[in-house]
Write an enzyme that holds these catalytic residues in place. Structure first.
Site, PDB file in Angstrom:
ATOM      1  N   MET A 150       0.845  -1.196   0.000  1.00 49.71           N
ATOM      2  CA  MET A 150       0.000   0.000   0.000  1.00 49.71           C
ATOM      3  C   MET A 150       0.886   1.255   0.000  1.00 49.71           C
ATOM      4  O   MET A 150       0.411   2.349   0.316  1.00 49.71           O
ATOM      5  CB  MET A 150      -0.933  -0.002   1.209  1.00 49.71           C
ATOM      6  N   HIS A 156       9.038   1.343   3.382  1.00 52.72           N
ATOM      7  CA  HIS A 156      10.119   1.363   4.365  1.00 52.72           C
ATOM      8  C   HIS A 156      11.002   0.138   4.144  1.00 52.72           C
ATOM      9  O   HIS A 156      10.762  -0.638   3.198  1.00 52.72           O
ATOM     10  CB  HIS A 156       9.551   1.424   5.789  1.00 52.72           C
ATOM     11  N   HIS A 204       9.389  -3.301   3.334  1.00 51.56           N
ATOM     12  CA  HIS A 204       8.991  -3.514   1.934  1.00 51.56           C
ATOM     13  C   HIS A 204      10.225  -3.772   1.069  1.00 51.56           C
ATOM     14  O   HIS A 204      10.214  -4.634   0.196  1.00 51.56           O
ATOM     15  CB  HIS A 204       8.276  -2.269   1.382  1.00 51.56           C
TER      16      HIS A 204
HETATM   17  P1  AMP Z   1       1.606  -2.947   3.418  1.00 55.05           P
HETATM   18  O1  AMP Z   1       2.140  -1.870   2.546  1.00 55.05           O
HETATM   19  O2  AMP Z   1       1.550  -2.597   4.863  1.00 55.05           O
HETATM   20  O3  AMP Z   1       0.319  -3.539   2.893  1.00 55.05           O
HETATM   21  O4  AMP Z   1       2.659  -4.135   3.348  1.00 55.05           O
HETATM   22  C1  AMP Z   1       3.054  -4.688   2.119  1.00 55.05           C
HETATM   23  C2  AMP Z   1       3.836  -5.935   2.372  1.00 55.05           C
HETATM   24  O5  AMP Z   1       5.002  -5.618   3.152  1.00 55.05           O
HETATM   25  C3  AMP Z   1       3.049  -6.982   3.188  1.00 55.05           C
HETATM   26  O6  AMP Z   1       3.334  -8.273   2.668  1.00 55.05           O
HETATM   27  C4  AMP Z   1       3.611  -6.807   4.572  1.00 55.05           C
HETATM   28  O7  AMP Z   1       3.524  -7.970   5.363  1.00 55.05           O
HETATM   29  C5  AMP Z   1       5.061  -6.467   4.262  1.00 55.05           C
HETATM   30  N1  AMP Z   1       5.683  -5.799   5.417  1.00 55.05           N
HETATM   31  C6  AMP Z   1       5.235  -4.691   6.058  1.00 55.05           C
HETATM   32  N2  AMP Z   1       6.042  -4.410   7.112  1.00 55.05           N
HETATM   33  C7  AMP Z   1       6.999  -5.356   7.125  1.00 55.05           C
HETATM   34  C8  AMP Z   1       8.112  -5.630   7.977  1.00 55.05           C
HETATM   35  N3  AMP Z   1       8.398  -4.855   9.028  1.00 55.05           N
HETATM   36  N4  AMP Z   1       8.889  -6.704   7.701  1.00 55.05           N
HETATM   37  C9  AMP Z   1       8.604  -7.495   6.635  1.00 55.05           C
HETATM   38  N5  AMP Z   1       7.576  -7.292   5.800  1.00 55.05           N
HETATM   39  C10 AMP Z   1       6.775  -6.250   6.038  1.00 55.05           C
END
Ligand code: AMP
Length: 297
Positions: A35, A39, A42
């Site tokens: 989304m 960071h 990602h």
């Molecule tokens: P999001 O943008 O929050 O939907 O996350 C996108 C992807 O990044 C998802 O598969 C999350 O699980 C992964 N993700 C987010 N934060 C972390 C983290 N700290 N360590 C590893 N993967 C992450």
């Protein structure tokens, strides 16, 4: 890096990647759904994917259907230009950044609901959330048609829901690791990286360290054979004492089915916690070795 906003050019570009610049065929493509507000968590997914496939596609789409009516959809950070520069530096081939109308055309009426794994924990605390996640991830798989997809273990229940959906709807290829889970990336003090950490005040950022610490301590206690429900009560007490205002859940679960466990299992389990500090809801999880698991070498 190509930045693509419409499905037809996306399909053409993925097809061209697959065929390879030098006419080699069957080059591999990985999808990393996000989304945005990227960071190091990602970017770790991107780096892991680049080690294993020829081309990486990252999607950035703040999916409205996975947010509840009182959640942070409007406030969710959006920084497409900065994210796209970051992904370019990381060697990503395609940034897939559709608008809401491209993903949900007028009259959109389909919903994917994964029962069982979706129901407890974040599924109970955020009604409809995993239907939104499953539906959009299924669509992203159909749009990009990747060979592999990479997700973070940070969102353990999400990973379990997507693996279940992929098996049930035949989205998987015959690779066991078609859907690859990447271990959680943490700050030096242990807090899991999250786009929502930026909402924390400096004081609450400091207090938030209690979350990974309490989970680690509780996982150790359960592995040593201490009583599960007493260990979970102690975890909740520690979080409230550290300044968390409420706890959505703190549970031990089977790592795959997410079935709740009230005794130490003989198979891999996961300790899953969601708690609120200030106005921010944080989630985290850690593995708990089963009593039959071999100790780490
Ligand atoms: P999001 O943008 O929050 O939907 O996350 C996108 C992807 O990044 C998802 O598969 C999350 O699980 C992964 N993700 C987010 N934060 C972390 C983290 N700290 N360590 C590893 N993967 C992450």
């Amino acid at each position: 890096m190509q930045i693509i906003k419409h499905i037809i050019p996306l399909r053409d570009s993925v097809e061209a990647l697959r065929n390879g610049a030098a006419g080699r065929s069957a080059e591999t493509v990985a999808l990393i759904p996000t989304m945005g507000a990227l960071h190091e968590g990602h970017l770790t997914l991107v780096r892991e994917a680049r080690k294993r496939v020829d081309h990486v596609v990252v999607s950035i789409f703040v999916n409205p259907t996975q947010f509840g009516p009182n959640e942070d959809l409007d406030a969710y950070p959006r920084q497409l230009e900065q994210d796209s520069a970051t992904l370019e530096r990381e060697g990503v081939a395609i940034l897939w950044a559709p608008d809401v109308t491209e993903v949900y055309p007028e009259g959109f009426a389909t919903n994917i609901s994964v029962s069982g794994v979706s129901e407890n924990y974040c599924g109970a605390a955020r009604p409809g959330h995993f239907d939104g996640v499953a539906t959009v991830v299924c669509k992203l798989f159909n749009q990009v048609r990747p060979d592999y997809a990479f997700f973070g273990e940070k969102d353990w229940q999400q990973l379990a829901v997507i693996r279940r959906m992929a098996r049930d709807l035949d989205l998987t290829l015959p690779h066991a690791d078609h859907i690859h889970g990447v271990p959680t990336v943490r700050e030096e003090d242990g807090l899991a990286l999250s786009s929502r950490n930026r909402y924390l005040s400096p004081e609450n950022r400091q207090r938030a360290i209690a979350l990974p610490r309490a989970i680690r301590r509780t996982a150790d206690r359960i592995e040593r054979g201490e009583d599960v429900s007493a260990s979970l009560s102690e975890l909740k007490r520690a979080l409230l004492e550290a300044g968390f205002s409420s706890i959505d859940y703190a549970s031990l679960a089977d790592a795959t089915t997410l079935e709740p466990l009230d005794t130490r299992p003989d198979r891999p389990a996961r300790l899953l916690v969601a708690a609120r500090i200030g106005t921010t809801r944080l989630i985290d999880n850690m593995p708990v070795a089963g009593s039959h698991d071999k100790p780490a070498p």
